[in-house]
Design a protein around this motif. Structure first.
Motif, PDB file in Angstrom:
ATOM      1  N   GLU A   1     -70.194   3.292  24.224  1.00 28.11           N
ATOM      2  CA  GLU A   1     -69.830   2.700  25.504  1.00 28.11           C
ATOM      3  C   GLU A   1     -70.495   3.471  26.646  1.00 28.11           C
ATOM      4  O   GLU A   1     -70.575   4.696  26.610  1.00 28.11           O
ATOM      5  N   MET A   2     -70.996   2.744  27.650  1.00 25.65           N
ATOM      6  CA  MET A   2     -71.660   3.386  28.783  1.00 25.65           C
ATOM      7  C   MET A   2     -70.629   4.045  29.693  1.00 25.65           C
ATOM      8  O   MET A   2     -69.562   3.490  29.924  1.00 25.65           O
ATOM      9  N   ASP A   3     -70.987   5.201  30.237  1.00 26.00           N
ATOM     10  CA  ASP A   3     -70.127   5.837  31.231  1.00 26.00           C
ATOM     11  C   ASP A   3     -70.519   5.313  32.619  1.00 26.00           C
ATOM     12  O   ASP A   3     -71.470   4.525  32.755  1.00 26.00           O
ATOM     13  N   ASP A   4     -69.791   5.731  33.644  1.00 29.86           N
ATOM     14  CA  ASP A   4     -70.023   5.220  35.001  1.00 29.86           C
ATOM     15  C   ASP A   4     -71.449   5.474  35.491  1.00 29.86           C
ATOM     16  O   ASP A   4     -72.055   4.615  36.135  1.00 29.86           O
ATOM     17  N   ALA A   5     -71.990   6.647  35.191  1.00 34.66           N
ATOM     18  CA  ALA A   5     -73.352   6.977  35.630  1.00 34.66           C
ATOM     19  C   ALA A   5     -74.386   6.068  34.960  1.00 34.66           C
ATOM     20  O   ALA A   5     -75.355   5.630  35.605  1.00 34.66           O
ATOM     21  N   GLN A   6     -74.189   5.760  33.692  1.00 40.62           N
ATOM     22  CA  GLN A   6     -75.118   4.881  32.979  1.00 40.62           C
ATOM     23  C   GLN A   6     -75.030   3.450  33.490  1.00 40.62           C
ATOM     24  O   GLN A   6     -76.047   2.762  33.611  1.00 40.62           O
ATOM     25  N   ILE A   7     -73.823   2.994  33.799  1.00 36.29           N
ATOM     26  CA  ILE A   7     -73.662   1.648  34.366  1.00 36.29           C
ATOM     27  C   ILE A   7     -74.342   1.586  35.729  1.00 36.29           C
ATOM     28  O   ILE A   7     -75.041   0.630  36.044  1.00 36.29           O
ATOM     29  N   ARG A   8     -74.165   2.638  36.531  1.00 37.61           N
ATOM     30  CA  ARG A   8     -74.813   2.696  37.845  1.00 37.61           C
ATOM     31  C   ARG A   8     -76.326   2.577  37.698  1.00 37.61           C
ATOM     32  O   ARG A   8     -76.978   1.847  38.456  1.00 37.61           O
ATOM     33  N   LYS A   9     -76.910   3.253  36.725  1.00 40.29           N
ATOM     34  CA  LYS A   9     -78.357   3.180  36.512  1.00 40.29           C
ATOM     35  C   LYS A   9     -78.805   1.772  36.151  1.00 40.29           C
ATOM     36  O   LYS A   9     -79.868   1.313  36.574  1.00 40.29           O
ATOM     37  N   GLN A  10     -78.001   1.055  35.371  1.00 44.06           N
ATOM     38  CA  GLN A  10     -78.331  -0.326  35.028  1.00 44.06           C
ATOM     39  C   GLN A  10     -78.293  -1.222  36.264  1.00 44.06           C
ATOM     40  O   GLN A  10     -79.166  -2.065  36.463  1.00 44.06           O
ATOM     41  N   VAL A  11     -77.276  -1.023  37.110  1.00 47.85           N
ATOM     42  CA  VAL A  11     -77.179  -1.799  38.351  1.00 47.85           C
ATOM     43  C   VAL A  11     -78.365  -1.467  39.255  1.00 47.85           C
ATOM     44  O   VAL A  11     -78.978  -2.370  39.841  1.00 47.85           O
ATOM     45  N   GLU A  12     -78.696  -0.192  39.376  1.00 48.21           N
ATOM     46  CA  GLU A  12     -79.844   0.211  40.201  1.00 48.21           C
ATOM     47  C   GLU A  12     -81.132  -0.439  39.704  1.00 48.21           C
ATOM     48  O   GLU A  12     -81.967  -0.873  40.497  1.00 48.21           O
ATOM     49  N   TRP A  13     -81.294  -0.507  38.386  1.00 52.09           N
ATOM     50  CA  TRP A  13     -82.491  -1.120  37.809  1.00 52.09           C
ATOM     51  C   TRP A  13     -82.569  -2.597  38.177  1.00 52.09           C
ATOM     52  O   TRP A  13     -83.626  -3.107  38.543  1.00 52.09           O
TER      53      TRP A  13
END
Length: 117
Positions: A26-38
Protein backbone atom coordinates in the motif's frame (compact mmCIF):
# COMPACT_ATOMS: atom_id res chain seq x y z
CA UNK A 1 14.32 -17.00 -11.24
CA UNK A 2 10.70 -18.02 -10.92
CA UNK A 3 7.55 -15.97 -11.26
CA UNK A 4 5.60 -15.52 -8.05
CA UNK A 5 1.96 -16.59 -8.11
CA UNK A 6 -0.47 -14.11 -6.56
CA UNK A 7 -3.52 -16.08 -5.59
CA UNK A 8 -6.61 -14.11 -6.45
CA UNK A 9 -10.01 -15.76 -6.37
CA UNK A 10 -13.51 -14.53 -7.01
CA UNK A 11 -14.61 -16.42 -3.92
CA UNK A 12 -12.16 -14.36 -1.79
CA UNK A 13 -12.81 -10.62 -2.34
CA UNK A 14 -9.85 -9.68 -0.12
CA UNK A 15 -7.48 -11.43 -2.55
CA UNK A 16 -8.61 -9.59 -5.67
CA UNK A 17 -6.15 -7.29 -7.42
CA UNK A 18 -7.05 -3.91 -8.90
CA UNK A 19 -4.38 -3.03 -11.45
CA UNK A 20 -0.60 -2.97 -11.46
CA UNK A 21 -0.08 -0.98 -8.26
CA UNK A 22 -2.25 -3.37 -6.25
CA UNK A 23 0.52 -5.98 -6.41
CA UNK A 24 2.78 -3.60 -4.50
CA UNK A 25 2.55 -2.69 -0.82
CA UNK A 26 0.00 0.00 0.00
CA UNK A 27 1.26 3.50 -0.86
CA UNK A 28 2.01 5.90 1.97
CA UNK A 29 1.02 9.59 1.88
CA UNK A 30 4.33 10.70 0.34
CA UNK A 31 4.02 8.14 -2.48
CA UNK A 32 0.43 9.16 -3.20
CA UNK A 33 1.54 12.80 -3.29
CA UNK A 34 4.20 11.91 -5.89
CA UNK A 35 1.57 10.23 -8.07
CA UNK A 36 -0.67 13.30 -7.86
CA UNK A 37 2.30 15.56 -8.67
CA UNK A 38 3.10 13.41 -11.70
CA UNK A 39 -0.48 13.67 -12.99
CA UNK A 40 -0.48 17.46 -12.52
CA UNK A 41 3.01 17.82 -14.06
CA UNK A 42 1.79 16.12 -17.23
CA UNK A 43 -1.29 18.37 -17.47
CA UNK A 44 -3.75 15.55 -16.94
CA UNK A 45 -7.11 16.09 -15.24
CA UNK A 46 -7.41 14.29 -11.90
CA UNK A 47 -10.57 12.58 -10.73
CA UNK A 48 -11.51 10.52 -7.69
CA UNK A 49 -13.75 7.44 -7.68
CA UNK A 50 -14.81 4.97 -5.01
CA UNK A 51 -16.65 1.69 -4.55
CA UNK A 52 -17.31 -1.01 -2.00
CA UNK A 53 -14.57 -3.68 -1.89
CA UNK A 54 -17.02 -6.39 -2.98
CA UNK A 55 -17.72 -4.41 -6.18
CA UNK A 56 -14.10 -3.52 -6.97
CA UNK A 57 -14.02 -5.72 -10.09
CA UNK A 58 -16.97 -3.86 -11.60
CA UNK A 59 -16.35 -1.54 -14.53
CA UNK A 60 -18.40 1.14 -12.81
CA UNK A 61 -17.16 2.96 -9.72
CA UNK A 62 -18.92 5.93 -8.15
CA UNK A 63 -17.47 9.25 -9.22
CA UNK A 64 -16.60 11.57 -6.33
CA UNK A 65 -17.82 14.93 -7.62
CA UNK A 66 -16.73 15.83 -11.16
CA UNK A 67 -13.23 15.41 -12.56
CA UNK A 68 -11.04 18.30 -11.43
CA UNK A 69 -10.52 19.85 -14.86
CA UNK A 70 -7.43 22.07 -14.87
CA UNK A 71 -6.70 21.60 -11.16
CA UNK A 72 -2.98 22.07 -10.44
CA UNK A 73 -3.07 22.38 -6.65
CA UNK A 74 -1.74 19.05 -5.38
CA UNK A 75 -3.03 19.75 -1.86
CA UNK A 76 -6.57 20.36 -3.18
CA UNK A 77 -6.50 17.02 -5.00
CA UNK A 78 -5.20 15.22 -1.91
CA UNK A 79 -7.94 16.89 0.14
CA UNK A 80 -10.58 15.48 -2.23
CA UNK A 81 -9.10 11.98 -1.89
CA UNK A 82 -9.25 12.33 1.89
CA UNK A 83 -12.80 13.75 1.83
CA UNK A 84 -13.97 10.88 -0.37
CA UNK A 85 -12.42 8.28 1.94
CA UNK A 86 -13.95 9.92 5.02
CA UNK A 87 -17.41 10.19 3.42
CA UNK A 88 -17.27 6.56 2.26
CA UNK A 89 -15.60 4.61 5.05
CA UNK A 90 -14.57 1.12 4.08
CA UNK A 91 -14.64 1.85 0.34
CA UNK A 92 -11.74 1.61 -2.08
CA UNK A 93 -10.79 5.05 -3.41
CA UNK A 94 -8.90 5.44 -6.66
CA UNK A 95 -7.15 8.32 -8.36
CA UNK A 96 -7.62 8.77 -12.09
CA UNK A 97 -5.53 10.93 -14.40
CA UNK A 98 -7.35 11.77 -17.64
CA UNK A 99 -4.97 12.35 -20.54
CA UNK A 100 -6.31 15.22 -22.65
CA UNK A 101 -4.31 14.22 -25.74
CA UNK A 102 -5.44 10.59 -25.97
CA UNK A 103 -8.79 11.34 -24.33
CA UNK A 104 -8.44 8.34 -22.07
CA UNK A 105 -7.31 7.37 -18.60
CA UNK A 106 -3.55 7.75 -18.47
CA UNK A 107 -3.31 6.84 -14.80
CA UNK A 108 -5.57 4.77 -12.58
CA UNK A 109 -4.58 3.56 -9.13
CA UNK A 110 -6.24 2.63 -5.85
CA UNK A 111 -4.92 5.04 -3.23
CA UNK A 112 -7.12 3.92 -0.31
CA UNK A 113 -7.90 0.25 0.12
CA UNK A 114 -11.20 -0.38 1.84
CA UNK A 115 -11.65 -3.23 4.28
CA UNK A 116 -14.09 -6.07 3.77
CA UNK A 117 -16.86 -6.00 6.35
Amino acid sequence: MSVQDYTSRLSDPASRKMGTFSYLPEMDDAQIRKQVEWIVKHGWNPAVEHTEPEHATSNYWYMWKLPMFGETDVDAILAEIKACAEANPGNHVRLIGYNNFTQSQGANMVVVRGKMV
